[in-house]
Design an enzyme around this catalytic site. Sequence first.
Site, PDB file in Angstrom:
ATOM      1  N   GLU A 192       0.840  -1.196   0.000  1.00 30.17           N
ATOM      2  CA  GLU A 192       0.000   0.000   0.000  1.00 30.17           C
ATOM      3  C   GLU A 192       0.881   1.256   0.000  1.00 30.17           C
ATOM      4  O   GLU A 192       1.812   1.377   0.796  1.00 30.17           O
ATOM      5  CB  GLU A 192      -0.883  -0.034   1.252  1.00 30.17           C
ATOM      6  CG  GLU A 192      -1.842   1.114   1.408  1.00 30.17           C
ATOM      7  CD  GLU A 192      -2.713   0.971   2.654  1.00 30.17           C
ATOM      8  OE1 GLU A 192      -3.672   1.744   2.790  1.00 30.17           O
ATOM      9  OE2 GLU A 192      -2.422   0.069   3.488  1.00 30.17           O
TER      10      GLU A 192
ATOM     11  N   LYS B 229      -9.155   2.323  -2.483  1.00 32.02           N
ATOM     12  CA  LYS B 229      -9.478   1.767  -1.171  1.00 32.02           C
ATOM     13  C   LYS B 229     -10.847   2.249  -0.710  1.00 32.02           C
ATOM     14  O   LYS B 229     -11.166   3.439  -0.811  1.00 32.02           O
ATOM     15  CB  LYS B 229      -8.396   2.173  -0.164  1.00 32.02           C
ATOM     16  CG  LYS B 229      -8.527   1.538   1.213  1.00 32.02           C
ATOM     17  CD  LYS B 229      -7.306   1.881   2.072  1.00 32.02           C
ATOM     18  CE  LYS B 229      -7.353   1.173   3.429  1.00 32.02           C
ATOM     19  NZ  LYS B 229      -6.131   1.441   4.219  1.00 32.02           N
TER      20      LYS B 229
ATOM     21  N   CYS C 139      -5.631  -3.219   2.258  1.00 32.52           N
ATOM     22  CA  CYS C 139      -5.473  -3.271   3.713  1.00 32.52           C
ATOM     23  C   CYS C 139      -6.782  -3.371   4.481  1.00 32.52           C
ATOM     24  O   CYS C 139      -7.391  -4.430   4.548  1.00 32.52           O
ATOM     25  CB  CYS C 139      -4.662  -2.070   4.184  1.00 32.52           C
ATOM     26  SG  CYS C 139      -3.953  -2.294   5.851  1.00 32.52           S
TER      27      CYS C 139
END
Length: 649
Positions: A45, A114, A176
């Site tokens: 990330e 994300k 994540c």
Amino acid sequence: MLDYIRVAAAVPTVQVGNTTANVREILKETDEALSLGSEIIVFPELALTGYTCGDLFFQSTLHRGVADGLSQLADRTLGERFTLIVGAPLPIEGQLYNCAVVISQGKIAGISAKTFLSNYGEFYEKRWFSSAADLPVGEIRARQIGLDFEQDYAIPVGRDLIYRFSDGTSFGIEICEDLWAPLPPSTFLAMGGAQLIFNLSASNEILGKRRYRRELVQNQSARLFCGYIFVSAGPGESTTDVVFSGNTLLCENGRILGENEEVIAPAHVQVADMDLGLLRSERMRQKTFGNAAALYGAPCRTVSLTQRAESDGALYPVSAYPFVPADTEDRTKRCRSIFEMQVAGLYKRLQTVGARPVVGVSGGLDSTLALLVSCAAVQRLGHTASFVCAITMPCFGTTSRTYDNAVRLMKQLGVTALEIPIRDACVQHCRDIGHPVEQIDVTFENIQARERTQVLMDYASKIGGLVVGTGDLSELALGWCTYNADHMSMYGVNAGIPKTLMRWMIDSMAKDDIFPGCREILQDILDTPISPELLPPDENGGIAQQTEDIVGPYALHDFFLYYALRYGFSPKKIFCLAKRAFAGEFDEKVLQKWMRVFYKRFFTQQYKRSCQPDGIKIGSVALSPRGDWRMPSDAAAAQWLEEVDNLES
């Protein structure tokens, strides 16, 4: 087509805020991954900038560095057949997004953003980033994010992108915290068809978190029947408040294929082969996956990628004994668990019927395990071992070794033991049907097998008993049993156990001394060659008829059985796996020979399995006609045999 894809999780050495240095490190790790044959390479990330930039994320200089870095990475993929996935912050329509950038063939193929932003403790992503759920557009132009390409082009952006190669291989991306959500985006991407999920993460290291993270990844890959590739930021990140470990974790359908060992790992590349054929098979077989996709699956957009280079699967772990755990502790636990399942099944049947177990004992592996199970079951019923009736039936092929072991074992266990010789009955039967006793053939063998079953059935009738079958899964697969003889019983306790596991079942009983005083006897039974003992002993009184000399090595047949039934693999793919698994033990001609025997017998002997007795299922491969394997008895094996005959040795 072997259906493998080689993926790499790469952790570069990051300098927070230095995109120039980070691009250089990303290219370095890319070269290493390519030297290992990787087809898709994923980085952590925000790897292009570092995850811990804080308010530097708002700096236009950093944005310019990101755009320049993406251009350099795109140039590296020009004319190549690999794909990069790199984490980067990108400004889109006036807001900043935490993105995974997919780069292929010299271009940005797509941008996955994300959805769920960390907003607790030391992480406050909402200070800098907006959620993918807030994206006002579904695509942007390359120049809108500062990419200085000669030709401007449209780039899909969102949280609903599935990247698909021309051969149908597809993958999705989450970042994540997305995995920690009650409904991770990967769930919907998988239901939309993604076979692989890549997770670009910056998960900090605290006590206990690595184990929890591993369980998350394993469970998600198992639920989604997918390959899940997780890569986290490394120790190059800022340590103002936290430490990052560079954890890489590659899972397939709940199984870990690769993970770094270090608690805090330096820059590295973790590579694994994923079996796409296995994943397709699991999704096809497990109807709940398709049902969930139909009920809850949201429409996903497809991003087309060019043809990929297919892996040869050389890194994929293949065990020569897929039914048998390699780890001693795991193997012992599995054997004990299976034994308890067998006992529970027989206990219930005996309790329901109100009968005594009757077991034919030959001194071989299968009858030994059936006898041990029977003893444990009657003990659970509150009876002594004498409630078990064990019968040994010596005939033409009985050797002193197997006979002695059978008698000694029955005596040591304390069961009610009977010896009923069947030689005279078999001779009489030969005369009755006009078969010369000296003519040793299949009829000669079957007469003995059926006489043994007749004795067991009739004696069970006499005492109110229930005949406990001894035949195992491998024998059922090959039809290595005489119809209405050892093929038949009133309950088959070994029906789900393959021959390669049978030895370890008894070994675990012996080593743990579950049945006191039996260890030496059980060990000798383990050391005895497998035989039906239907032919007269050799000149030295030894076993003249060894099963594996006739039907082939059970190690091979169990291997073929596992991959043919568990995943529906083709003979070609199973052959390739077998060459690797049995390298140095069996040459290719031998593998091909016994593979042909396997397929021919498996198809032609289905009629025996179609009427097999009840017996518990203990694993994912089972042959019960009532639920696990429903195959017409007259199905043709021609196409499978043709493929076996055309294998390139």
